[in-house]
Design a protein around this motif. Structure first.
Motif, PDB file in Angstrom:
ATOM      1  N   ALA A  38      -5.881  81.815  36.685  1.00 40.42           N
ATOM      2  CA  ALA A  38      -5.322  81.922  35.337  1.00 40.42           C
ATOM      3  C   ALA A  38      -4.678  80.608  34.904  1.00 40.42           C
ATOM      4  O   ALA A  38      -4.806  80.206  33.735  1.00 40.42           O
ATOM      5  CB  ALA A  38      -4.295  83.049  35.295  1.00 40.42           C
ATOM      6  N   ARG A  39      -4.002  79.932  35.813  1.00 38.50           N
ATOM      7  CA  ARG A  39      -3.383  78.664  35.432  1.00 38.50           C
ATOM      8  C   ARG A  39      -4.443  77.623  35.100  1.00 38.50           C
ATOM      9  O   ARG A  39      -4.341  76.907  34.105  1.00 38.50           O
ATOM     10  CB  ARG A  39      -2.497  78.146  36.562  1.00 38.50           C
ATOM     11  N   ILE A  40      -5.465  77.526  35.946  1.00 37.00           N
ATOM     12  CA  ILE A  40      -6.522  76.546  35.703  1.00 37.00           C
ATOM     13  C   ILE A  40      -7.223  76.834  34.387  1.00 37.00           C
ATOM     14  O   ILE A  40      -7.487  75.918  33.576  1.00 37.00           O
ATOM     15  CB  ILE A  40      -7.526  76.550  36.875  1.00 37.00           C
ATOM     16  N   TYR A  41      -7.499  78.105  34.119  1.00 38.92           N
ATOM     17  CA  TYR A  41      -8.219  78.449  32.894  1.00 38.92           C
ATOM     18  C   TYR A  41      -7.335  78.259  31.669  1.00 38.92           C
ATOM     19  O   TYR A  41      -7.802  77.787  30.628  1.00 38.92           O
ATOM     20  CB  TYR A  41      -8.718  79.888  32.958  1.00 38.92           C
ATOM     21  N   ALA A  42      -6.051  78.610  31.760  1.00 41.27           N
ATOM     22  CA  ALA A  42      -5.146  78.430  30.628  1.00 41.27           C
ATOM     23  C   ALA A  42      -4.979  76.957  30.290  1.00 41.27           C
ATOM     24  O   ALA A  42      -4.937  76.580  29.111  1.00 41.27           O
ATOM     25  CB  ALA A  42      -3.794  79.067  30.941  1.00 41.27           C
ATOM     26  N   ALA A  43      -4.886  76.112  31.307  1.00 40.51           N
ATOM     27  CA  ALA A  43      -4.746  74.681  31.055  1.00 40.51           C
ATOM     28  C   ALA A  43      -5.973  74.106  30.358  1.00 40.51           C
ATOM     29  O   ALA A  43      -5.869  73.163  29.561  1.00 40.51           O
ATOM     30  CB  ALA A  43      -4.495  73.953  32.376  1.00 40.51           C
ATOM     31  N   SER A  60       1.706  84.693  34.404  1.00 39.57           N
ATOM     32  CA  SER A  60       2.126  83.628  35.317  1.00 39.57           C
ATOM     33  C   SER A  60       1.306  82.360  35.109  1.00 39.57           C
ATOM     34  O   SER A  60       1.854  81.253  35.070  1.00 39.57           O
ATOM     35  CB  SER A  60       2.000  84.104  36.763  1.00 39.57           C
ATOM     36  N   GLY A  61      -0.016  82.511  34.988  1.00 43.04           N
ATOM     37  CA  GLY A  61      -0.867  81.337  34.804  1.00 43.04           C
ATOM     38  C   GLY A  61      -0.581  80.610  33.511  1.00 43.04           C
ATOM     39  O   GLY A  61      -0.544  79.369  33.473  1.00 43.04           O
ATOM     40  N   TYR A  62      -0.347  81.356  32.436  1.00 46.46           N
ATOM     41  CA  TYR A  62      -0.016  80.721  31.150  1.00 46.46           C
ATOM     42  C   TYR A  62       1.311  79.989  31.238  1.00 46.46           C
ATOM     43  O   TYR A  62       1.445  78.861  30.734  1.00 46.46           O
ATOM     44  CB  TYR A  62       0.033  81.788  30.061  1.00 46.46           C
ATOM     45  N   ALA A  63       2.309  80.609  31.873  1.00 47.47           N
ATOM     46  CA  ALA A  63       3.619  79.961  31.996  1.00 47.47           C
ATOM     47  C   ALA A  63       3.528  78.681  32.821  1.00 47.47           C
ATOM     48  O   ALA A  63       4.109  77.647  32.454  1.00 47.47           O
ATOM     49  CB  ALA A  63       4.613  80.940  32.621  1.00 47.47           C
ATOM     50  N   PHE A  98       3.910  76.694  42.216  1.00 51.33           N
ATOM     51  CA  PHE A  98       2.450  76.708  42.269  1.00 51.33           C
ATOM     52  C   PHE A  98       1.946  76.445  43.680  1.00 51.33           C
ATOM     53  O   PHE A  98       0.981  77.084  44.131  1.00 51.33           O
ATOM     54  CB  PHE A  98       1.899  75.670  41.298  1.00 51.33           C
ATOM     55  N   ASN A  99       2.587  75.545  44.397  1.00 54.79           N
ATOM     56  CA  ASN A  99       2.172  75.257  45.765  1.00 54.79           C
ATOM     57  C   ASN A  99       2.417  76.451  46.697  1.00 54.79           C
ATOM     58  O   ASN A  99       1.630  76.708  47.613  1.00 54.79           O
ATOM     59  CB  ASN A  99       2.922  74.027  46.287  1.00 54.79           C
ATOM     60  N   VAL A 100       3.499  77.182  46.454  1.00 45.11           N
ATOM     61  CA  VAL A 100       3.753  78.390  47.242  1.00 45.11           C
ATOM     62  C   VAL A 100       2.661  79.427  46.990  1.00 45.11           C
ATOM     63  O   VAL A 100       2.186  80.098  47.911  1.00 45.11           O
ATOM     64  CB  VAL A 100       5.146  78.954  46.913  1.00 45.11           C
ATOM     65  N   LEU A 101       2.244  79.549  45.721  1.00 43.33           N
ATOM     66  CA  LEU A 101       1.164  80.469  45.403  1.00 43.33           C
ATOM     67  C   LEU A 101      -0.141  80.047  46.079  1.00 43.33           C
ATOM     68  O   LEU A 101      -0.900  80.885  46.566  1.00 43.33           O
ATOM     69  CB  LEU A 101       0.964  80.542  43.887  1.00 43.33           C
ATOM     70  N   LEU A 102      -0.404  78.747  46.110  1.00 40.80           N
ATOM     71  CA  LEU A 102      -1.597  78.267  46.802  1.00 40.80           C
ATOM     72  C   LEU A 102      -1.535  78.587  48.293  1.00 40.80           C
ATOM     73  O   LEU A 102      -2.554  78.906  48.908  1.00 40.80           O
ATOM     74  CB  LEU A 102      -1.760  76.767  46.593  1.00 40.80           C
ATOM     75  N   ALA A 103      -0.332  78.488  48.869  1.00 39.17           N
ATOM     76  CA  ALA A 103      -0.186  78.870  50.281  1.00 39.17           C
ATOM     77  C   ALA A 103      -0.499  80.351  50.468  1.00 39.17           C
ATOM     78  O   ALA A 103      -1.063  80.763  51.483  1.00 39.17           O
ATOM     79  CB  ALA A 103       1.222  78.553  50.761  1.00 39.17           C
ATOM     80  N   GLY A 104      -0.145  81.171  49.464  1.00 43.73           N
ATOM     81  CA  GLY A 104      -0.469  82.584  49.528  1.00 43.73           C
ATOM     82  C   GLY A 104      -1.961  82.843  49.502  1.00 43.73           C
ATOM     83  O   GLY A 104      -2.442  83.824  50.081  1.00 43.73           O
ATOM     84  N   VAL A 105      -2.725  81.972  48.818  1.00 40.71           N
ATOM     85  CA  VAL A 105      -4.181  82.116  48.794  1.00 40.71           C
ATOM     86  C   VAL A 105      -4.749  81.946  50.202  1.00 40.71           C
ATOM     87  O   VAL A 105      -5.707  82.624  50.595  1.00 40.71           O
ATOM     88  CB  VAL A 105      -4.801  81.097  47.824  1.00 40.71           C
TER      89      VAL A 105
END
Length: 301
Positions: free
Chosen positions: A178-183, A114-117, A130-137
Protein backbone atom coordinates in the motif's frame (compact mmCIF):
# COMPACT_ATOMS: atom_id res chain seq x y z
CA UNK A 1 16.49 -13.36 -65.59
CA UNK A 2 20.12 -13.61 -64.41
CA UNK A 3 19.90 -10.26 -62.63
CA UNK A 4 16.74 -11.37 -60.86
CA UNK A 5 18.40 -14.64 -59.78
CA UNK A 6 21.41 -12.79 -58.44
CA UNK A 7 19.14 -10.40 -56.56
CA UNK A 8 17.20 -13.26 -54.92
CA UNK A 9 20.37 -15.08 -53.98
CA UNK A 10 21.96 -12.02 -52.37
CA UNK A 11 22.00 -12.08 -48.53
CA UNK A 12 19.92 -9.57 -46.64
CA UNK A 13 21.50 -6.33 -45.56
CA UNK A 14 23.47 -6.63 -42.31
CA UNK A 15 23.99 -10.41 -42.62
CA UNK A 16 26.93 -12.42 -43.84
CA UNK A 17 26.67 -15.23 -46.41
CA UNK A 18 25.59 -18.55 -44.89
CA UNK A 19 23.93 -16.97 -41.84
CA UNK A 20 20.78 -15.45 -43.36
CA UNK A 21 18.54 -18.38 -42.35
CA UNK A 22 19.79 -18.75 -38.78
CA UNK A 23 17.41 -17.38 -36.12
CA UNK A 24 18.74 -14.26 -34.43
CA UNK A 25 20.54 -14.80 -31.12
CA UNK A 26 18.04 -12.56 -29.35
CA UNK A 27 15.14 -14.76 -30.46
CA UNK A 28 16.89 -17.89 -29.24
CA UNK A 29 17.56 -16.27 -25.86
CA UNK A 30 13.91 -15.16 -25.59
CA UNK A 31 12.83 -18.80 -25.74
CA UNK A 32 14.48 -19.52 -22.39
CA UNK A 33 12.02 -17.48 -20.23
CA UNK A 34 9.10 -18.96 -22.18
CA UNK A 35 10.28 -22.53 -21.59
CA UNK A 36 10.93 -21.74 -17.92
CA UNK A 37 7.42 -20.32 -17.49
CA UNK A 38 5.89 -23.34 -19.21
CA UNK A 39 7.78 -25.72 -16.92
CA UNK A 40 6.68 -23.67 -13.91
CA UNK A 41 3.06 -23.78 -15.11
CA UNK A 42 3.21 -27.56 -15.53
CA UNK A 43 4.78 -27.95 -12.07
CA UNK A 44 2.06 -25.76 -10.53
CA UNK A 45 -0.96 -27.08 -12.40
CA UNK A 46 -0.11 -30.79 -12.31
CA UNK A 47 -1.28 -31.26 -8.68
CA UNK A 48 -4.46 -29.31 -9.48
CA UNK A 49 -5.11 -31.57 -12.46
CA UNK A 50 -4.59 -34.61 -10.25
CA UNK A 51 -7.10 -33.32 -7.67
CA UNK A 52 -9.67 -32.58 -10.39
CA UNK A 53 -9.34 -36.05 -11.90
CA UNK A 54 -9.10 -37.91 -8.59
CA UNK A 55 -12.29 -36.23 -7.34
CA UNK A 56 -14.20 -38.04 -10.11
CA UNK A 57 -13.13 -41.48 -8.87
CA UNK A 58 -14.84 -43.77 -6.42
CA UNK A 59 -12.90 -45.28 -3.54
CA UNK A 60 -12.17 -48.42 -5.54
CA UNK A 61 -11.18 -46.54 -8.70
CA UNK A 62 -8.88 -44.23 -6.73
CA UNK A 63 -6.48 -47.06 -5.89
CA UNK A 64 -6.95 -49.30 -8.92
CA UNK A 65 -6.98 -47.09 -12.05
CA UNK A 66 -4.39 -45.00 -13.85
CA UNK A 67 -3.62 -41.73 -12.06
CA UNK A 68 -4.86 -39.38 -14.79
CA UNK A 69 -7.77 -41.52 -15.96
CA UNK A 70 -11.15 -39.94 -15.01
CA UNK A 71 -13.55 -41.98 -12.92
CA UNK A 72 -17.32 -42.33 -12.58
CA UNK A 73 -17.91 -41.48 -8.92
CA UNK A 74 -17.95 -37.68 -8.79
CA UNK A 75 -21.69 -37.37 -8.10
CA UNK A 76 -21.49 -40.03 -5.39
CA UNK A 77 -18.51 -38.26 -3.82
CA UNK A 78 -20.46 -35.01 -3.66
CA UNK A 79 -23.43 -36.75 -2.04
CA UNK A 80 -21.19 -38.53 0.49
CA UNK A 81 -19.40 -35.28 1.31
CA UNK A 82 -22.72 -33.50 1.77
CA UNK A 83 -24.01 -36.27 4.05
CA UNK A 84 -20.85 -36.57 6.18
CA UNK A 85 -21.74 -35.55 9.75
CA UNK A 86 -24.82 -33.68 8.63
CA UNK A 87 -22.98 -31.47 6.11
CA UNK A 88 -20.18 -30.27 8.37
CA UNK A 89 -18.08 -29.65 5.25
CA UNK A 90 -20.30 -26.72 4.29
CA UNK A 91 -19.92 -25.35 7.81
CA UNK A 92 -16.17 -25.44 7.32
CA UNK A 93 -16.49 -23.70 3.96
CA UNK A 94 -18.70 -21.02 5.51
CA UNK A 95 -16.13 -20.51 8.27
CA UNK A 96 -13.35 -20.18 5.68
CA UNK A 97 -15.42 -17.62 3.76
CA UNK A 98 -16.04 -15.66 6.95
CA UNK A 99 -12.39 -15.66 7.97
CA UNK A 100 -11.11 -14.87 4.49
CA UNK A 101 -13.62 -12.19 3.43
CA UNK A 102 -13.79 -10.32 6.72
CA UNK A 103 -10.10 -10.73 7.46
CA UNK A 104 -9.08 -9.59 3.98
CA UNK A 105 -11.41 -6.57 4.09
CA UNK A 106 -10.14 -5.44 7.50
CA UNK A 107 -6.53 -6.08 6.51
CA UNK A 108 -6.96 -4.14 3.26
CA UNK A 109 -8.49 -1.20 5.14
CA UNK A 110 -5.66 -1.12 7.68
CA UNK A 111 -3.09 -1.46 4.88
CA UNK A 112 -4.67 1.41 2.94
CA UNK A 113 -4.69 3.74 5.95
CA UNK A 114 -1.16 2.83 7.00
CA UNK A 115 0.34 2.84 3.50
CA UNK A 116 -1.18 6.22 2.65
CA UNK A 117 0.05 7.74 5.92
CA UNK A 118 3.58 6.41 5.44
CA UNK A 119 3.68 7.63 1.84
CA UNK A 120 2.12 11.07 2.35
CA UNK A 121 3.02 12.40 5.78
CA UNK A 122 6.47 13.35 7.00
CA UNK A 123 6.97 12.65 10.70
CA UNK A 124 9.77 11.61 13.01
CA UNK A 125 10.32 7.86 13.05
CA UNK A 126 8.51 7.22 9.79
CA UNK A 127 11.35 5.22 8.28
CA UNK A 128 11.82 3.33 11.54
CA UNK A 129 8.18 2.27 11.51
CA UNK A 130 8.48 1.21 7.89
CA UNK A 131 11.64 -0.78 8.56
CA UNK A 132 9.94 -2.59 11.45
CA UNK A 133 7.09 -3.50 9.11
CA UNK A 134 9.60 -4.82 6.58
CA UNK A 135 11.11 -6.96 9.33
CA UNK A 136 7.61 -8.32 9.91
CA UNK A 137 7.46 -9.37 6.25
CA UNK A 138 10.55 -11.52 6.78
CA UNK A 139 9.23 -13.08 9.99
CA UNK A 140 7.97 -16.66 9.51
CA UNK A 141 4.38 -17.10 10.73
CA UNK A 142 5.35 -20.11 12.83
CA UNK A 143 7.43 -17.81 15.08
CA UNK A 144 4.47 -15.52 15.74
CA UNK A 145 1.83 -18.22 16.23
CA UNK A 146 2.74 -19.17 19.81
CA UNK A 147 3.04 -15.55 21.10
CA UNK A 148 -0.29 -14.76 19.43
CA UNK A 149 -1.87 -17.75 21.14
CA UNK A 150 -0.53 -16.68 24.55
CA UNK A 151 -1.79 -13.11 24.07
CA UNK A 152 -5.26 -14.22 23.03
CA UNK A 153 -5.36 -16.79 25.82
CA UNK A 154 -4.74 -13.97 28.30
CA UNK A 155 -7.72 -12.15 26.78
CA UNK A 156 -9.80 -15.37 26.90
CA UNK A 157 -10.35 -15.27 23.14
CA UNK A 158 -8.95 -18.65 22.11
CA UNK A 159 -11.29 -21.13 20.44
CA UNK A 160 -13.34 -18.26 19.03
CA UNK A 161 -13.78 -16.66 15.62
CA UNK A 162 -11.87 -13.60 16.81
CA UNK A 163 -8.82 -15.71 17.60
CA UNK A 164 -8.43 -16.41 13.88
CA UNK A 165 -9.56 -12.99 12.64
CA UNK A 166 -7.59 -10.61 14.85
CA UNK A 167 -4.04 -11.79 13.95
CA UNK A 168 -4.91 -11.44 10.25
CA UNK A 169 -5.87 -7.75 10.38
CA UNK A 170 -2.34 -6.35 10.30
CA UNK A 171 -0.43 -7.58 7.26
CA UNK A 172 3.11 -6.15 7.01
CA UNK A 173 3.31 -7.14 3.36
CA UNK A 174 -0.03 -5.44 2.68
CA UNK A 175 1.15 -2.22 4.34
CA UNK A 176 4.36 -2.37 2.30
CA UNK A 177 2.43 -2.77 -0.98
CA UNK A 178 0.00 0.00 0.00
CA UNK A 179 2.81 2.43 0.75
CA UNK A 180 4.60 1.72 -2.52
CA UNK A 181 1.39 2.03 -4.51
CA UNK A 182 0.24 5.20 -2.71
CA UNK A 183 3.59 6.87 -3.32
CA UNK A 184 3.32 6.10 -7.05
CA UNK A 185 -0.41 6.64 -7.63
CA UNK A 186 -1.27 9.63 -5.43
CA UNK A 187 0.56 12.81 -6.56
CA UNK A 188 1.62 15.15 -3.78
CA UNK A 189 0.30 18.11 -5.79
CA UNK A 190 -3.22 16.65 -5.74
CA UNK A 191 -3.10 16.24 -1.97
CA UNK A 192 -1.84 19.80 -1.52
CA UNK A 193 -4.56 21.11 -3.82
CA UNK A 194 -7.19 19.42 -1.68
CA UNK A 195 -5.74 21.02 1.45
CA UNK A 196 -5.71 24.44 -0.18
CA UNK A 197 -9.39 23.99 -1.04
CA UNK A 198 -10.14 23.43 2.65
CA UNK A 199 -10.77 19.69 2.54
CA UNK A 200 -10.07 17.70 5.71
CA UNK A 201 -7.42 15.00 5.74
CA UNK A 202 -10.11 12.31 5.99
CA UNK A 203 -11.97 13.75 3.01
CA UNK A 204 -8.77 13.95 0.97
CA UNK A 205 -8.06 10.31 1.72
CA UNK A 206 -11.56 8.97 1.05
CA UNK A 207 -12.48 11.15 -1.94
CA UNK A 208 -9.12 11.71 -3.67
CA UNK A 209 -6.44 9.24 -2.61
CA UNK A 210 -8.47 6.07 -2.06
CA UNK A 211 -10.03 5.97 -5.57
CA UNK A 212 -6.51 6.27 -7.01
CA UNK A 213 -5.35 3.40 -4.78
CA UNK A 214 -8.21 1.01 -5.59
CA UNK A 215 -6.28 -1.23 -8.05
CA UNK A 216 -3.44 -1.64 -5.57
CA UNK A 217 -5.87 -2.35 -2.73
CA UNK A 218 -7.59 -4.99 -4.86
CA UNK A 219 -4.23 -6.73 -5.12
CA UNK A 220 -3.73 -6.51 -1.36
CA UNK A 221 -7.24 -7.93 -0.82
CA UNK A 222 -6.56 -10.85 -3.17
CA UNK A 223 -3.23 -11.72 -1.54
CA UNK A 224 -4.70 -11.53 1.95
CA UNK A 225 -7.82 -13.50 0.99
CA UNK A 226 -5.72 -16.33 -0.41
CA UNK A 227 -3.42 -16.26 2.63
CA UNK A 228 -6.32 -16.49 5.10
CA UNK A 229 -8.22 -19.08 3.02
CA UNK A 230 -5.16 -21.34 2.92
CA UNK A 231 -4.06 -20.68 6.49
CA UNK A 232 -3.68 -23.84 8.55
CA UNK A 233 -1.25 -23.20 11.40
CA UNK A 234 -3.13 -20.39 13.17
CA UNK A 235 -6.54 -22.16 13.27
CA UNK A 236 -4.78 -25.39 14.27
CA UNK A 237 -3.31 -23.67 17.33
CA UNK A 238 -6.28 -21.46 18.22
CA UNK A 239 -9.33 -23.68 17.68
CA UNK A 240 -10.55 -26.85 19.33
CA UNK A 241 -14.24 -26.79 18.38
CA UNK A 242 -14.54 -28.37 14.95
CA UNK A 243 -17.70 -26.33 14.26
CA UNK A 244 -15.38 -23.31 13.97
CA UNK A 245 -12.78 -25.05 11.79
CA UNK A 246 -11.92 -23.61 8.37
CA UNK A 247 -11.62 -25.92 5.37
CA UNK A 248 -7.90 -26.46 5.77
CA UNK A 249 -8.23 -27.74 9.32
CA UNK A 250 -11.42 -29.67 8.62
CA UNK A 251 -9.88 -31.51 5.68
CA UNK A 252 -6.84 -32.24 7.84
CA UNK A 253 -9.02 -33.99 10.39
CA UNK A 254 -10.67 -35.99 7.60
CA UNK A 255 -7.25 -36.97 6.28
CA UNK A 256 -6.16 -38.18 9.72
CA UNK A 257 -9.32 -40.28 10.03
CA UNK A 258 -8.67 -41.67 6.54
CA UNK A 259 -5.71 -43.63 7.93
CA UNK A 260 -8.24 -45.88 9.67
CA UNK A 261 -11.11 -45.39 7.21
CA UNK A 262 -9.77 -45.35 3.62
CA UNK A 263 -13.23 -44.48 2.26
CA UNK A 264 -12.73 -40.95 3.63
CA UNK A 265 -9.88 -40.30 1.19
CA UNK A 266 -12.37 -39.63 -1.60
CA UNK A 267 -14.12 -37.09 0.62
CA UNK A 268 -10.82 -35.33 1.31
CA UNK A 269 -9.95 -35.13 -2.38
CA UNK A 270 -13.42 -33.97 -3.41
CA UNK A 271 -13.42 -31.40 -0.61
CA UNK A 272 -10.02 -30.13 -1.72
CA UNK A 273 -11.30 -29.74 -5.28
CA UNK A 274 -14.34 -27.76 -4.14
CA UNK A 275 -12.11 -25.61 -1.92
CA UNK A 276 -10.14 -24.41 -4.96
CA UNK A 277 -13.21 -23.21 -6.86
CA UNK A 278 -13.87 -20.06 -4.76
CA UNK A 279 -10.27 -18.91 -5.29
CA UNK A 280 -10.58 -19.36 -9.05
CA UNK A 281 -13.90 -17.49 -9.08
CA UNK A 282 -12.46 -14.66 -6.99
CA UNK A 283 -9.49 -14.25 -9.30
CA UNK A 284 -11.73 -14.13 -12.38
CA UNK A 285 -13.94 -11.49 -10.78
CA UNK A 286 -11.09 -9.34 -9.49
CA UNK A 287 -9.11 -9.54 -12.73
CA UNK A 288 -11.44 -6.99 -14.35
CA UNK A 289 -10.24 -4.30 -11.93
CA UNK A 290 -6.66 -4.69 -13.15
CA UNK A 291 -7.83 -4.54 -16.78
CA UNK A 292 -9.88 -1.42 -16.11
CA UNK A 293 -6.91 0.20 -14.40
CA UNK A 294 -4.66 -0.45 -17.40
CA UNK A 295 -7.27 0.94 -19.78
CA UNK A 296 -7.83 4.06 -17.67
CA UNK A 297 -4.09 4.62 -17.50
CA UNK A 298 -3.86 4.38 -21.27
CA UNK A 299 -6.70 6.90 -21.70
CA UNK A 300 -5.18 9.36 -19.23
CA UNK A 301 -1.80 9.18 -20.87
Amino acid sequence: MSALAVHEAAPAAGTSPGTARRPPLRRRIALLPTVTLLLGAVYTLLPVAWVVIASTKSGQELFSTFTFLPGTGFADNIRDLDAYRGGVYWTWMGNSALYAVLGALLSTAVSAFSGYALATYRFRGRETVFNVLLAGVLMPPVILAIPQYLLLAKADLTDSYLSVLLPQILSPYGVYLARIYAAAAVPADVVEAGRMDGASEWRIFTRIALPMMIPGMVTVFLFQFVAVWNNFLLPYIMLSDDEKFPLTLGLHTLLEQGANTPALYTLVITGAFLAVLPLIALFLVIQRFWSLDLLSGAVKS
